[in-house]
Design an enzyme around this catalytic site. Structure first.
Site, PDB file in Angstrom:
ATOM      1  N   HIS A   1       0.792  -1.501  -0.098  1.00  0.00           N
ATOM      2  CA  HIS A   1      -0.051   0.172   0.335  1.00  0.00           C
ATOM      3  C   HIS A   1       0.390   1.908  -0.185  1.00  0.00           C
ATOM      4  O   HIS A   1       2.462   1.104   0.090  1.00  0.00           O
ATOM      5  CB  HIS A   1      -0.956  -0.275   1.217  1.00  0.00           C
ATOM      6  CG  HIS A   1      -0.029  -0.120   2.878  1.00  0.00           C
ATOM      7  ND1 HIS A   1      -0.257  -1.379   3.456  1.00  0.00           N
ATOM      8  CD2 HIS A   1       0.062   0.953   3.154  1.00  0.00           C
ATOM      9  CE1 HIS A   1       0.873  -1.207   4.282  1.00  0.00           C
ATOM     10  NE2 HIS A   1       0.746   0.268   4.508  1.00  0.00           N
TER      11      HIS A   1
HETATM   12  C1  T46 Z   1       3.222   0.170   6.866  1.00  0.00           C
HETATM   13  C2  T46 Z   1       3.973  -0.483   6.430  1.00  0.00           C
HETATM   14  C3  T46 Z   1       5.138  -0.473   7.287  1.00  0.00           C
HETATM   15  C4  T46 Z   1      -3.927  -1.048  13.484  1.00  0.00           C
HETATM   16  O1  T46 Z   1      -5.322  -1.049  13.924  1.00  0.00           O
HETATM   17  N1  T46 Z   1      -3.253   0.428  13.603  1.00  0.00           N
HETATM   18  C5  T46 Z   1      -2.106   0.845  13.132  1.00  0.00           C
HETATM   19  O2  T46 Z   1      -1.468   1.221  13.866  1.00  0.00           O
HETATM   20  C6  T46 Z   1      -2.032   0.112  12.393  1.00  0.00           C
HETATM   21  C7  T46 Z   1      -0.024   0.255  11.437  1.00  0.00           C
HETATM   22  C8  T46 Z   1      -2.226  -1.259  12.114  1.00  0.00           C
HETATM   23  N2  T46 Z   1      -3.490  -1.722  12.822  1.00  0.00           N
HETATM   24  C9  T46 Z   1      -4.541  -2.656  11.683  1.00  0.00           C
HETATM   25  C10 T46 Z   1      -4.870  -3.244  10.498  1.00  0.00           C
HETATM   26  C11 T46 Z   1      -4.774  -3.692  10.039  1.00  0.00           C
HETATM   27  O3  T46 Z   1      -6.401  -4.883  10.543  1.00  0.00           O
HETATM   28  O4  T46 Z   1      -3.422  -3.206  12.310  1.00  0.00           O
HETATM   29  C12 T46 Z   1      -4.212  -4.529  11.153  1.00  0.00           C
HETATM   30  C13 T46 Z   1      -2.644  -4.506   9.952  1.00  0.00           C
HETATM   31  O5  T46 Z   1      -1.943  -3.527   9.290  1.00  0.00           O
HETATM   32  P1  T46 Z   1      -1.800  -3.442   7.717  1.00  0.00           P
HETATM   33  O6  T46 Z   1      -1.842  -4.636   7.111  1.00  0.00           O
HETATM   34  O7  T46 Z   1      -1.994  -1.983   7.204  1.00  0.00           O
HETATM   35  O8  T46 Z   1      -0.129  -4.325   7.822  1.00  0.00           O
HETATM   36  P2  T46 Z   1       1.161  -3.860   7.383  1.00  0.00           P
HETATM   37  O9  T46 Z   1       1.758  -4.921   7.897  1.00  0.00           O
HETATM   38  O10 T46 Z   1       0.912  -4.310   5.678  1.00  0.00           O
HETATM   39  O11 T46 Z   1       1.778  -2.139   6.377  1.00  0.00           O
HETATM   40  C14 T46 Z   1       2.019  -1.620   7.697  1.00  0.00           C
HETATM   41  C15 T46 Z   1       1.324  -0.099   8.056  1.00  0.00           C
HETATM   42  O12 T46 Z   1      -0.631  -0.216   8.089  1.00  0.00           O
HETATM   43  C16 T46 Z   1       1.554   0.798   7.301  1.00  0.00           C
HETATM   44  O13 T46 Z   1       1.178   1.910   7.695  1.00  0.00           O
HETATM   45  O14 T46 Z   1       2.967   1.834   6.569  1.00  0.00           O
HETATM   46  O15 T46 Z   1       3.482  -1.370   8.811  1.00  0.00           O
END
Ligand code: T46
Length: 138
Positions: free
Chosen positions: A54
């Protein structure tokens, strides 16, 4: 101004060490170009799993793999760059409108991320074609 992967900087954090071991410090606005509003960390990533895929509309972040290693792919819609994060004193900045993917997590990897805003799902662009369309429309 269009985002460029060349503006995503590697940050070498000074290691404050003494006979007891090492210590790194990150102060908002001194070691980051932004105030820190949120810290999160990713660990226990299953073997072969990649994350990210993303971009963010506005979020600014600094990512440091404080234990183990992973590969961060950064993509500005025109070119891609791969950064290996494998030291607790090495970070990479990730600004707005940069597509990121995290690959090759070691079993022990702990990826810590400092961000300038609290979590906001409306700031995410999770579709690569939509990201490219936005980059090339601007
Ligand atoms: C990024 C990369 C480097 C939250 O509720 N709060 C938070 O602060 C974060 C980061 C995530 N979440 C929830 C949202 C999803 O349900 O945790 C779950 C996993 O998040 P996501 O699928 O977005 O995780 P990554 O590892 O794909 O991405 C993360 C960050 O979301 C993103 O901002 O830059 O790490």
């Amino acid at each position: 101004m269009r985002a460029s992967i060349d503006d995503q900087k590697l940050v070498n954090l000074p290691i404050l060490g003494d006979a007891r071991g090492s210590l790194c410090v990150i102060e908002g606005e001194r070691d980051t170009s932004f105030p820190i509003a949120r810290v999160y960390y990713i660990f226990g990533t299953a073997p072969g799993v990649s994350r990210g895929f993303h971009a963010h509309l506005a979020l600014r972040q600094l990512a440091v793999c404080v234990r183990g290693s992973c590969t961060m792919i950064l993509d500005d819609g025109n070119s891609r760059r791969s950064v290996i994060l494998d030291r607790p004193d090495l970070g990479v900045t990730i600004g707005p409108m940069i597509w990121r993917e995290m690959h090759d997590f070691s079993e022990d990897a702990v990826l810590m991320v400092l961000a300038d805003q609290c979590h906001n799902e409306t700031d995410y662009i999770r579709n690569y074609d939509a990201f490219l369309a936005m980059v090339h429309a601007s």
